[in-house]
Design a protein around this motif. Structure first.
Motif, short mmCIF file in Angstrom:
data_model
loop_
_atom_site.label_atom_id
_atom_site.label_comp_id
_atom_site.label_asym_id
_atom_site.label_seq_id
_atom_site.Cartn_x
_atom_site.Cartn_y
_atom_site.Cartn_z
N ALA A 174 0.81 -0.99 -0.11
CA ALA A 174 -0.23 -0.13 -0.07
C ALA A 174 0.89 1.33 -0.11
O ALA A 174 0.69 2.33 -0.76
N TRP A 175 2.04 1.17 0.87
CA TRP A 175 2.93 2.27 0.81
C TRP A 175 3.54 2.63 -0.50
O TRP A 175 3.78 3.77 -1.02
N ILE A 176 4.04 1.60 -1.23
CA ILE A 176 4.53 1.51 -2.60
C ILE A 176 3.55 1.96 -3.48
O ILE A 176 3.95 2.83 -4.42
N ASP A 177 2.34 1.68 -3.33
CA ASP A 177 1.52 1.95 -4.46
C ASP A 177 1.10 3.58 -4.39
O ASP A 177 0.88 4.35 -5.21
N ILE A 178 1.15 4.01 -2.95
CA ILE A 178 0.99 5.58 -2.80
C ILE A 178 2.21 6.18 -3.64
O ILE A 178 2.05 7.28 -4.24
N LEU A 179 3.37 5.75 -3.32
CA LEU A 179 4.41 6.31 -4.15
C LEU A 179 4.29 6.20 -5.94
O LEU A 179 4.93 7.09 -6.38
N LEU A 180 3.78 5.13 -6.14
CA LEU A 180 3.71 5.11 -7.41
C LEU A 180 2.57 5.85 -8.17
O LEU A 180 2.45 6.35 -9.06
N MET A 181 1.23 6.25 -7.33
CA MET A 181 0.19 6.95 -7.69
C MET A 181 0.41 8.55 -7.69
O MET A 181 -0.34 9.24 -8.46
N VAL A 182 1.33 8.96 -6.75
CA VAL A 182 1.57 10.39 -6.60
C VAL A 182 2.04 11.11 -7.96
O VAL A 182 2.73 10.40 -8.82
N ASN A 183 1.86 12.32 -8.40
CA ASN A 183 2.19 13.03 -9.37
C ASN A 183 3.88 13.07 -9.25
O ASN A 183 4.47 13.31 -8.45
N HIS A 184 4.43 12.81 -10.58
CA HIS A 184 5.87 12.92 -10.69
C HIS A 184 6.26 14.28 -11.00
O HIS A 184 7.42 14.75 -11.08
N LYS A 185 5.36 15.03 -11.35
CA LYS A 185 5.54 16.39 -11.76
C LYS A 185 4.26 17.28 -11.41
O LYS A 185 3.43 16.58 -11.32
N LYS A 186 4.38 18.56 -11.13
CA LYS A 186 3.20 19.47 -11.05
C LYS A 186 2.35 19.55 -12.09
O LYS A 186 2.64 19.47 -13.29
N LYS A 187 0.93 19.32 -11.82
CA LYS A 187 -0.05 19.45 -12.66
C LYS A 187 -1.22 20.04 -12.17
O LYS A 187 -1.49 20.10 -10.78
N LYS A 188 -2.37 20.67 -13.18
CA LYS A 188 -3.59 21.17 -12.60
C LYS A 188 -4.70 20.19 -13.01
O LYS A 188 -4.73 19.62 -14.33
N VAL A 189 -5.67 20.19 -12.05
CA VAL A 189 -6.83 19.21 -12.36
C VAL A 189 -8.11 20.19 -11.88
O VAL A 189 -8.22 21.16 -11.25
N VAL A 190 -9.19 19.77 -12.91
CA VAL A 190 -10.37 20.19 -12.56
C VAL A 190 -11.11 19.43 -11.46
O VAL A 190 -11.65 18.15 -11.90
N LEU A 191 -11.86 20.10 -10.49
CA LEU A 191 -12.46 19.10 -9.49
C LEU A 191 -13.91 20.02 -9.54
O LEU A 191 -14.00 20.94 -8.63
N GLY A 192 -14.98 19.49 -10.07
CA GLY A 192 -16.24 20.23 -10.20
C GLY A 192 -15.96 21.51 -10.96
O GLY A 192 -15.62 21.62 -11.92
#
Length: 256
Positions: free
Chosen positions: A29-47
């Motif tokens: 689960a910890w490794i999965d967190i490391l894999l899923m987080v962004n490797h660079k800054k990005k913008k997302v639309v939420l609502g």
């Protein structure tokens, strides 16, 4: 045994069968967190909000992580609080989302360090290549022999080239599986055309995921702009709106 230094772990490991076993243990689960987080800054639309998600951060939810890891929401919440108490992550929560931030993310994945290592040791790499070319060839031959008869997964290649976002990758795979269950199998070419259309419907990974999930929930064979009110998945899959579904399927068949 030395515990210094680090290895590069490609996100494609999540496509391997060994990664699908659930429930996860705490280490995975910890490794999965490391894999899923962004490797660079990005913008997302939420609502209606445009949110900037920094390097080492990920917008998710307790429910999504519970489904992903095969855990209860209580166990996920407890695990994240434990990581936070050990100063491994930082959590930012509100009613709509949970932002997970990996602290000291550069210690786990810093491309500059990797590039420096490559520049420091080119001579050694060259010498290693000159000393053991025969062994390298033998290893290549062994790998080729082991892989004979194994057909590469064209879908995975296309998806990996399209996005690094773990959640979006999973949604695309779920969409392909949904079509397969409905006996509307996709081709690699059809997937490429769909992803091209997806680029026209959304500009960020989070919204693209919502578009794909909308089609999965409604059993649509194609992707369409986000709707405020869509047919429910139960209605669509039960055939109570067959005329509308037939029209959507015909439109998608023409595009393919």
């Amino acid at each position: 045994m030395s515990k210094q230094g680090w290895i590069s772990l490609h996100r494609s490991i999540q496509d391997n069968w060994i990664w699908e076993e659930k429930p996860y243990d705490k280490a995975r689960a910890w490794i999965d967190i490391l894999l899923m987080v962004n490797h660079k800054k990005k913008k997302v639309v939420l609502g209606s909000q445009l949110i900037e998600v920094d390097k080492g951060e990920k917008i998710t939810s307790i429910r999504k992580l519970a489904e992903r890891w095969g855990w209860s929401t209580t166990k996920v919440d407890s695990f994240l609080k434990m990581l936070e108490s050990d100063k491994m992550i930082e959590l930012k929560k509100d009613t709509k989302k949970t932002v997970v931030k990996v602290l000291n993310y550069a210690n786990y994945q810093d491309q500059n360090d990797s590039e420096n290592d490559t520049e420091v040791t080119p001579k050694r790499q060259q010498n290693d290549t000159e000393v053991t070319p025969k062994n390298t060839n033998n290893n290549d031959n062994n790998a080729n022999n082991e892989n004979k008869g194994v057909k590469p997964n064209g879908f995975s290649v296309v998806i990996d080239n399209y996005t690094d976002d773990v959640d979006l990758k999973q949604s695309i795979k779920d969409f392909i599986e949904m079509r397969k269950k409905n006996k509307k199998n996709m081709t690699v070419k059809a997937l490429e055309l769909m992803l091209k259309k997806l680029d026209g419907l959304a500009t960020d990974d989070f919204t693209k995921q919502l578009v794909v999930n909308q089609s999965i929930e409604n059993c649509w064979q194609g992707i369409f702009p986000l709707k405020d009110q869509a047919i429910t998945g139960q209605q669509a899959c039960s055939g109570t709106n067959n005329q509308f579904l037939k029209m959507l399927n015909e439109m998608e068949d023409e595009n393919e």
